[in-house]
Structures are given as C-alpha cells and as structure tokens.
Design a protein around this motif. Structure first.
Motif, PDB file in Angstrom:
ATOM      1  N   ALA A 258     -68.260  59.378  -3.593  1.00 53.82           N
ATOM      2  CA  ALA A 258     -68.024  58.715  -2.127  1.00 53.82           C
ATOM      3  C   ALA A 258     -68.168  58.997  -1.226  1.00 53.82           C
ATOM      4  O   ALA A 258     -68.758  58.377  -0.847  1.00 53.82           O
ATOM      5  N   GLN A 259     -68.275  60.367  -1.033  1.00 52.81           N
ATOM      6  CA  GLN A 259     -67.696  61.659   0.368  1.00 52.81           C
ATOM      7  C   GLN A 259     -69.195  61.541   0.752  1.00 52.81           C
ATOM      8  O   GLN A 259     -69.770  60.749   1.854  1.00 52.81           O
ATOM      9  N   GLN A 260     -70.170  61.582  -0.188  1.00 51.29           N
ATOM     10  CA  GLN A 260     -70.968  62.091  -0.069  1.00 51.29           C
ATOM     11  C   GLN A 260     -72.157  61.292  -0.076  1.00 51.29           C
ATOM     12  O   GLN A 260     -73.293  61.317   0.710  1.00 51.29           O
ATOM     13  N   SER A 261     -71.665  59.605  -0.623  1.00 57.10           N
ATOM     14  CA  SER A 261     -72.769  58.433  -0.188  1.00 57.10           C
ATOM     15  C   SER A 261     -73.114  58.000   1.315  1.00 57.10           C
ATOM     16  O   SER A 261     -72.562  56.868   1.240  1.00 57.10           O
ATOM     17  N   GLY A 262     -71.215  59.152   2.141  1.00 56.97           N
ATOM     18  CA  GLY A 262     -71.216  58.336   3.182  1.00 56.97           C
ATOM     19  C   GLY A 262     -70.339  56.862   2.718  1.00 56.97           C
ATOM     20  O   GLY A 262     -70.107  56.404   3.977  1.00 56.97           O
ATOM     21  N   LEU A 263     -69.440  56.198   2.200  1.00 56.83           N
ATOM     22  CA  LEU A 263     -68.266  56.020   2.001  1.00 56.83           C
ATOM     23  C   LEU A 263     -66.969  56.369   3.054  1.00 56.83           C
ATOM     24  O   LEU A 263     -66.556  57.059   2.349  1.00 56.83           O
ATOM     25  N   ARG A 264     -66.709  54.998   3.147  1.00 57.27           N
ATOM     26  CA  ARG A 264     -64.992  55.465   3.283  1.00 57.27           C
ATOM     27  C   ARG A 264     -63.855  55.293   2.599  1.00 57.27           C
ATOM     28  O   ARG A 264     -63.955  54.124   1.957  1.00 57.27           O
ATOM     29  N   LEU A 265     -63.098  55.634   2.584  1.00 55.48           N
ATOM     30  CA  LEU A 265     -61.646  55.947   1.407  1.00 55.48           C
ATOM     31  C   LEU A 265     -60.161  55.495   2.169  1.00 55.48           C
ATOM     32  O   LEU A 265     -60.391  55.980   3.111  1.00 55.48           O
ATOM     33  N   ALA A 266     -60.002  54.634   1.224  1.00 59.00           N
ATOM     34  CA  ALA A 266     -58.845  54.138   1.482  1.00 59.00           C
ATOM     35  C   ALA A 266     -57.398  54.790   1.096  1.00 59.00           C
ATOM     36  O   ALA A 266     -57.831  55.975   0.079  1.00 59.00           O
ATOM     37  N   GLN A 267     -56.247  54.520   1.813  1.00 56.92           N
ATOM     38  CA  GLN A 267     -55.536  55.404   1.407  1.00 56.92           C
ATOM     39  C   GLN A 267     -53.897  54.295   1.018  1.00 56.92           C
ATOM     40  O   GLN A 267     -54.677  52.670   0.812  1.00 56.92           O
ATOM     41  N   LEU A 268     -53.613  55.070  -0.278  1.00 55.70           N
ATOM     42  CA  LEU A 268     -53.126  54.421  -1.474  1.00 55.70           C
ATOM     43  C   LEU A 268     -51.856  54.657  -1.366  1.00 55.70           C
ATOM     44  O   LEU A 268     -51.103  55.162  -0.757  1.00 55.70           O
ATOM     45  N   GLU A 269     -50.983  52.837  -1.650  1.00 57.88           N
ATOM     46  CA  GLU A 269     -49.470  53.114  -2.102  1.00 57.88           C
ATOM     47  C   GLU A 269     -49.090  53.867  -3.401  1.00 57.88           C
ATOM     48  O   GLU A 269     -49.258  53.625  -4.711  1.00 57.88           O
ATOM     49  N   ASN A 270     -48.055  54.980  -2.651  1.00 56.32           N
ATOM     50  CA  ASN A 270     -47.723  55.784  -4.411  1.00 56.32           C
ATOM     51  C   ASN A 270     -46.061  55.241  -4.648  1.00 56.32           C
ATOM     52  O   ASN A 270     -45.588  54.557  -3.741  1.00 56.32           O
ATOM     53  N   ALA A 271     -46.174  55.326  -5.691  1.00 57.03           N
ATOM     54  CA  ALA A 271     -44.463  55.166  -6.659  1.00 57.03           C
ATOM     55  C   ALA A 271     -43.555  55.311  -5.475  1.00 57.03           C
ATOM     56  O   ALA A 271     -42.440  55.143  -5.476  1.00 57.03           O
ATOM     57  N   ALA A 272     -43.821  56.065  -4.440  1.00 57.99           N
ATOM     58  CA  ALA A 272     -42.494  56.626  -3.212  1.00 57.99           C
ATOM     59  C   ALA A 272     -42.603  55.625  -2.580  1.00 57.99           C
ATOM     60  O   ALA A 272     -41.607  55.641  -1.180  1.00 57.99           O
ATOM     61  N   GLY A 273     -43.794  54.802  -2.161  1.00 55.27           N
ATOM     62  CA  GLY A 273     -43.796  53.982  -1.171  1.00 55.27           C
ATOM     63  C   GLY A 273     -44.962  54.009   0.065  1.00 55.27           C
ATOM     64  O   GLY A 273     -44.774  54.057   0.956  1.00 55.27           O
ATOM     65  N   ALA A 274     -45.472  55.649   0.637  1.00 55.19           N
ATOM     66  CA  ALA A 274     -46.279  55.713   1.298  1.00 55.19           C
ATOM     67  C   ALA A 274     -47.623  56.105   0.503  1.00 55.19           C
ATOM     68  O   ALA A 274     -47.795  55.956  -0.024  1.00 55.19           O
ATOM     69  N   PHE A 275     -48.663  56.232   2.561  1.00 60.77           N
ATOM     70  CA  PHE A 275     -49.651  55.573   1.503  1.00 60.77           C
ATOM     71  C   PHE A 275     -50.313  56.871   2.037  1.00 60.77           C
ATOM     72  O   PHE A 275     -50.136  58.087   2.454  1.00 60.77           O
ATOM     73  N   VAL A 276     -51.059  57.504   0.689  1.00 57.29           N
ATOM     74  CA  VAL A 276     -51.580  58.843   0.792  1.00 57.29           C
ATOM     75  C   VAL A 276     -52.949  58.657   0.263  1.00 57.29           C
ATOM     76  O   VAL A 276     -53.345  58.095  -0.533  1.00 57.29           O
ATOM     77  N   GLY A 277     -53.489  59.652   0.610  1.00 54.72           N
ATOM     78  CA  GLY A 277     -55.339  59.482   0.302  1.00 54.72           C
ATOM     79  C   GLY A 277     -56.115  61.172  -0.329  1.00 54.72           C
ATOM     80  O   GLY A 277     -54.721  61.475  -0.963  1.00 54.72           O
ATOM     81  N   PRO A 278     -56.701  60.748  -0.966  1.00 51.69           N
ATOM     82  CA  PRO A 278     -57.311  61.236  -2.178  1.00 51.69           C
ATOM     83  C   PRO A 278     -57.796  63.148  -1.820  1.00 51.69           C
ATOM     84  O   PRO A 278     -58.913  63.725  -1.552  1.00 51.69           O
ATOM     85  N   THR A 279     -56.669  63.761  -1.323  1.00 51.98           N
ATOM     86  CA  THR A 279     -56.986  64.974  -0.769  1.00 51.98           C
ATOM     87  C   THR A 279     -56.866  66.190  -1.412  1.00 51.98           C
ATOM     88  O   THR A 279     -55.517  65.902  -2.749  1.00 51.98           O
ATOM     89  N   ASP A 280     -56.442  67.489  -1.510  1.00 52.66           N
ATOM     90  CA  ASP A 280     -56.093  68.662  -2.839  1.00 52.66           C
ATOM     91  C   ASP A 280     -55.201  68.869  -3.011  1.00 52.66           C
ATOM     92  O   ASP A 280     -54.768  68.972  -3.313  1.00 52.66           O
ATOM     93  N   ALA A 281     -54.406  68.524  -1.844  1.00 59.77           N
ATOM     94  CA  ALA A 281     -52.325  68.988  -1.182  1.00 59.77           C
ATOM     95  C   ALA A 281     -52.025  67.929  -2.077  1.00 59.77           C
ATOM     96  O   ALA A 281     -51.336  67.973  -2.897  1.00 59.77           O
ATOM     97  N   ALA A 282     -52.495  66.485  -1.837  1.00 58.03           N
ATOM     98  CA  ALA A 282     -52.247  65.103  -2.996  1.00 58.03           C
ATOM     99  C   ALA A 282     -52.334  65.287  -4.058  1.00 58.03           C
ATOM    100  O   ALA A 282     -51.660  65.142  -5.193  1.00 58.03           O
ATOM    101  N   MET A 283     -53.915  65.619  -4.594  1.00 58.92           N
ATOM    102  CA  MET A 283     -53.643  66.215  -5.940  1.00 58.92           C
ATOM    103  C   MET A 283     -53.112  67.032  -6.686  1.00 58.92           C
ATOM    104  O   MET A 283     -52.508  66.241  -8.005  1.00 58.92           O
ATOM    105  N   ARG A 284     -52.796  68.056  -6.154  1.00 62.40           N
ATOM    106  CA  ARG A 284     -51.567  69.300  -6.432  1.00 62.40           C
ATOM    107  C   ARG A 284     -50.818  68.363  -6.960  1.00 62.40           C
ATOM    108  O   ARG A 284     -49.486  68.856  -7.512  1.00 62.40           O
ATOM    109  N   VAL A 285     -49.660  68.040  -5.744  1.00 61.39           N
ATOM    110  CA  VAL A 285     -48.575  67.092  -6.117  1.00 61.39           C
ATOM    111  C   VAL A 285     -48.852  66.180  -7.052  1.00 61.39           C
ATOM    112  O   VAL A 285     -47.328  66.526  -8.111  1.00 61.39           O
TER     113      VAL A 285
END
Length: 378
Positions: A258-285
């Motif tokens: 998606a990023q290489q195609s120039g598309l923008r990414l949304a932040q999604l609400e997780n089970a804790a109610g926080a809005f998070v994007g698909p970063t390396d750090a968030a994936m590791r957690v």
C-alpha cells in the motif's frame, strides 16, 4: 505396381503402401506424444514452485532472490554464478501469488512444493489435506484509502464504521459516524467506494475476523465471503490498482504494498480502544508472548493482544507443506528454502515490511518439523 506419377513421382498403389501411410503417422504421433510427456515431467522436476498469499509475496520474492545468490556463492563448481542464473539441483525456484486459498488448493498438485497463507487451516482441514503448517514471519494488513486529507491528518476507523462501509450502511466520507472518530479533521462529502478481494484471500480472512465483532456485520468471516456491493478486485495488485484509480475508495492490502503504491493508511481501533497504525513497534506488541511450540499445530496463533500499543490487523504468515509428498526431493528442497526464510533472512523481512520470528521461535518450529515431517533434517 507403379501407378501414374503425381508431380512426376511414381506412387505405389499397394495394400502395404496404404497401411504404411496410415501407420507411420500414428507411430510418429505416439513418439512425439511420449517425448512431450517426458519433457513435461522433466520440466516439472527442474522447478521448485510455491504459490499462495499475495500479502506474503514481497517477503517470498525477496527471499528467493537472496536464496539463489546464497546457493550460487556456496557452489564451488560455479564460481561465476549469480542469483539470476542459479538453479538448485536442476530445479528453478519460483513463486506464484494466487492468493492464500489458491495456494492451499494448488499444494495438492505435483509441481507445487509449498504454499504460503496468511491464515491458518483448522485441525480438520490439516488432517483432510495431509499437510503441516507453521509460521514464517509476521506481516500487517493495512486499510488503505484514496482520500485527500489535510496535511498531517490520519484517518481513524473503528470496527463499527469500517463494517458500515463494507455493508453499505455508510456511503459518504462525511458521515457522522466517521467524523466523530476524526475530530478536527475536515472530511469531504465524497462517495465511498469499498474495494474487496474477489479471490480466496487471507487478507479477507483477517479483515472479516476484525469486523466480525461489529454490530450489524452479517457477512461472517473467512477467506471468501459474500460482499454487499462495492467493487471486487483480484489479488493484492488488482485491489491496489482499483483503489488508486477511484478517488474516495478504500481497501485492504499488505502495508508495504500500500505504501509503495502511494496510498494512505488508516489507524484502526484495537481491543484497548486506542487507534494504532501498522508500524513495526505496534506489530511487535501484537505478537509478544505468542507460543510457537505448535501444540495445536499453529491453528490458534493469531494475535489477540489487549495492549494499547498493539496493531489489530497484525497477521502471521504461514507456510504449508505436505506430510508425505509425491516428490520427496522437492519437499526437502522446499523445506531448505523455508528454513532459509526463518533463519537467514531477518534483514530481508524488515526491508520487505515484515517482522522475523524470534530466535527461540525458529528453534521451536524446527523441532516441530522433526516431529511431523518424515523428511525434515534431523
């Protein structure tokens, strides 16, 4: 006897001659057919093919290139070889991104040695197909959109709004349900075009698993579901193209694609109610604390973290191989390549947008192989 000549050439008009004219072409056709079959079989022996997930394709493609180069460098008989002309014991290594479901189905074919999927099979399905599955890496499914937003603004979506978009209940970007999640961001009144996969996809399985908890979601979950409206696209490449071509559209695809195609990414609400994007750090957690011993044959490995920093569409990438393959040599070669992906390509994971598995997990997976695959290295 000799009959009158055709074009000056005498023609034999005997019963034996007639039989020869009938039999010889048949014999030639049989010989040619046998050669074609033999060459086709040899061609199948000269290739090592995998197929499956488009979400996992960037990682597999990069790993194939690195594996070819590593094998060339290790071959003293071919000091001038490069990754482009490398062959392993006469077998070319290639990968066809046909979607997770397509790859799993093709694994039953003689010329496919491994499949890649971004969702796990059930225990019953593993037993029915006589295959073994195990994780290779960790990826992320992104919700990508073609929407003009103010500089610095990031679109936020929760399960309910995203489900409403894909069921057709929410049709415009300035719908009150979306604006409530994005205070301070001016959203246009553009019509929303929801793009979904038409083929059996692990990406669809991950998205519908996330949406299954939303009120009003009735499409169920799985690699292939019945969508209400929207635009269908085949494979990740088709989905990306469909979103790029349609202003106001939204879709779901592996984050790096998606990023290489120039598309923008949304932040999604997780089970804790926080809005998070698909970063390396968030994936590791999201994957912290997962058990890689395979006690349940990796059926329940999907991340379910309740941490505030976890990205909810973090997706393990699985490899599948047959327990008792028709071509054991090919199966051994496939396992050697998959071990390379697990052990020796951590830097490739990061460049391709994936996370490598922890070192302890790799050892557990290889122990699992020895208990479930007769041809696994001891």
């Amino acid at each position: 006897m000799l009959a009158s000549p055709d074009n000056g050439i005498p023609v034999l008009r005997t019963d034996d001659a007639r039989r020869r004219r009938l039999v010889v072409p048949i014999l030639v056709a049989l010989v040619v057919g046998a050669l074609v079959v033999a060459l086709t079989a040899a061609g199948r022996q000269d290739r090592l093919a995998g197929s499956g997930s488009t979400l996992g394709q960037p990682l597999i493609d990069r790993s194939i290139e690195a594996y070819r180069s590593a094998a060339s460098a290790d071959n003293p008989d071919r000091p001038g070889a490069t990754g482009n002309d490398w062959v392993l014991d006469g077998s070319g290594l290639e990968y066809e991104p046909v979607g997770s479901m397509g790859g799993i189905m093709r694994l039953a074919e003689d010329d496919v040695a491994f499949a890649v999927s971004d969702y796990p099979l059930s225990k019953a399905a593993l037993d029915e197909r006589q295959v073994v599955q195990f994780p290779l890496a960790v990826g992320a499914l992104a919700v990508a959109h073609n929407l003009d937003l103010p500089p610095g603004a990031t679109l936020r979506l929760d399960q309910a709004t995203l489900a409403g978009i894909y069921t057709g209940a929410i049709t415009r970007w300035d719908d009150p349900a979306i604006t409530a999640l994005n205070p301070g961001t001016r959203l246009p009144s553009t019509t929303i075009t929801a793009v979904h996969r038409s083929d059996g996809s692990g990406s669809t399985a991950a998205l519908t698993r996330y949406l299954s908890g939303a009120p009003g979601w009735t499409a169920g979950q799985g690699a292939l579901v019945s969508w209400k409206g929207g635009v269908a696209a085949e494979r990740s490449s088709g989905l990306v193209q469909a979103v790029r071509q349609r202003p106001g559209s939204i879709g779901y695809v592996e984050r790096t694609q998606a990023q290489q195609s120039g598309l923008r990414l949304a932040q999604l609400e997780n089970a804790a109610g926080a809005f998070v994007g698909p970063t390396d750090a968030a994936m590791r957690v999201s994957v912290a604390g997962l058990d890689y011993a395979g006690r349940d044959d990796y059926v329940g490995l999907a991340p379910t973290s309740a941490e505030r920093a976890a990205y909810p569409l973090t997706v393990p990438i699985y490899a599948l191989v047959e327990r008792r393959p028709a071509r054991e040599t090919g199966a051994r070669q496939a396992l050697d390549f998959l071990r390379f992906v697990l052990e020796d390509s951590a830097d490739l994971h990061e460049r391709a947008g994936y996370l490598p598995l922890p070192g302890a997990a790799v050892g557990q997976i290889e122990t699992y192989w020895r208990g479930h695959l007769p041809y696994a290295p001891r």
